[in-house]
Scaffold this motif. Structure first.
Motif: not given
Length: 316
Positions: A102-113
């Motif tokens: 399967a492919k993966l689509a991840m919901v992420d926030n902006i914290y890593a920026y």
């Protein structure tokens, strides 16, 4: 995409993803810990299969992922669990995708920026997180990108919308629906952005359908920026002119967190997002998908309030 798995389906963004996928004729496996909540949200949806399980248990994720084309990772752990569970769960999700092709689509926030420095955040900026949670999210994203699976990562600002209960805007609206005053986290005059979950889900599913979208990070901005005063004006227009906001500054938030428990204390370091402009650029997204339609704040807030009122009526 014929079949998808949504991990964290009972959360705000997970719920929106399930409903968006169903609207496009996709069969969906809705995965979350609590079967009661899944039944409450999706029992009337014929194309949704409910699977209660723990993403921390590899075998349970593998079972849920059988036969799916895309895994949507929308799981939102409480802050206090990030240190011990965030990366192991990420590895479990990668394994489930590998095992099932399967492919993966991840919901992420902006914290890593990290801090914006007054600039709009773009995907090609070097990520320089200065918080513990930002550093964890950066490692999480790198772990996914370095795996063998086709993946895309969507960076979102704060959410609001139907069933998006663990959000700043829900906190404010919930207070205003119960009494005359509500707390707004952050100053009154700082530009902020909040994305309506239905918009976020629509864009994310559209990206997941495009082979060329994989291997990339994508910033998904809100329709526009607003200030606390803008939000207060909208709320007064919908709930009445007697409604008022009080503004929770970072020192006030920190003081409240001292007595409110570990979950709130864990949120203190993230308050830079609420006290200085931290805005996403959508230039890359628009070049790829073209001009998108976004829900105006007034419309999204009205729908969110109606959903909250309906849920309250059902409990009475």
């Amino acid at each position: 995409m014929k079949k998808a798995l949504v991990i964290g389906a009972s959360g705000g963004m997970g719920y929106a993803l399930v409903m968006e996928l169903v609207s496009r004729g996709v069969d969906v496996v809705a995965f979350a810990r609590g079967i009661e909540k899944l039944e409450e949200l999706f029992s009337s949806e014929e194309k949704v299969t409910l699977v209660a399980g723990d993403a921390g248990i590899k075998e349970e994720l593998n079972f849920a992922a059988k036969g799916v084309d895309v895994i949507f990772h929308a799981l939102n752990l409480p802050y206090e669990q990030w240190k011990d569970k965030l990366l192991p769960i990420t590895q479990n999700i990668i394994h489930a995708a590998e095992e099932n092709g399967a492919k993966l689509a991840m919901v992420d926030n902006i914290y890593a920026y990290g801090k914006s420095g007054g600039n709009r955040l773009t995907e090609n900026m070097e990520k320089k997180p200065h918080t513990k949670k930002g550093k964890l999210r950066k490692v999480m994203g790198e772990t996914i990108q370095q795996s063998s699976i086709p993946s895309l990562i969507c960076h979102f600002p704060d959410f609001y919308g139907p069933n998006a209960t663990n959000t700043y805007m829900h906190f404010t609206l919930d207070q205003l629906l119960k009494k005359r005053k509500g707390g707004f986290v952050g100053p009154s005059d700082i530009e902020r952005e909040f994305i309506f979950t239905k918009d976020g889900a629509r864009v994310m599913v559209e990206l997941a359908l495009q082979d060329d979208a994989y291997g990339h990070c994508w910033n998904i901005p809100a329709v526009s920026t607003i200030t606390g005063r803008d939000f207060e004006k909208m709320v007064k227009g919908q709930l009445g002119s007697d409604k008022q906001l009080y503004y929770i500054t970072k020192p006030m938030f920190a003081l409240y967190a001292l007595v409110a428990g570990k979950g709130m204390r864990e949120a203190v370091e993230m308050q830079y997002i609420n006290t200085e402009p931290t805005i996403l650029s959508g230039e890359k997204l628009e070049k790829f998908l073209g001009t998108m339609e976004w829900t105006p704040y007034e419309t999204g807030i009205k729908e969110t309030i109606n959903y909250m009122n309906k849920k309250t009526e059902q409990l009475v």
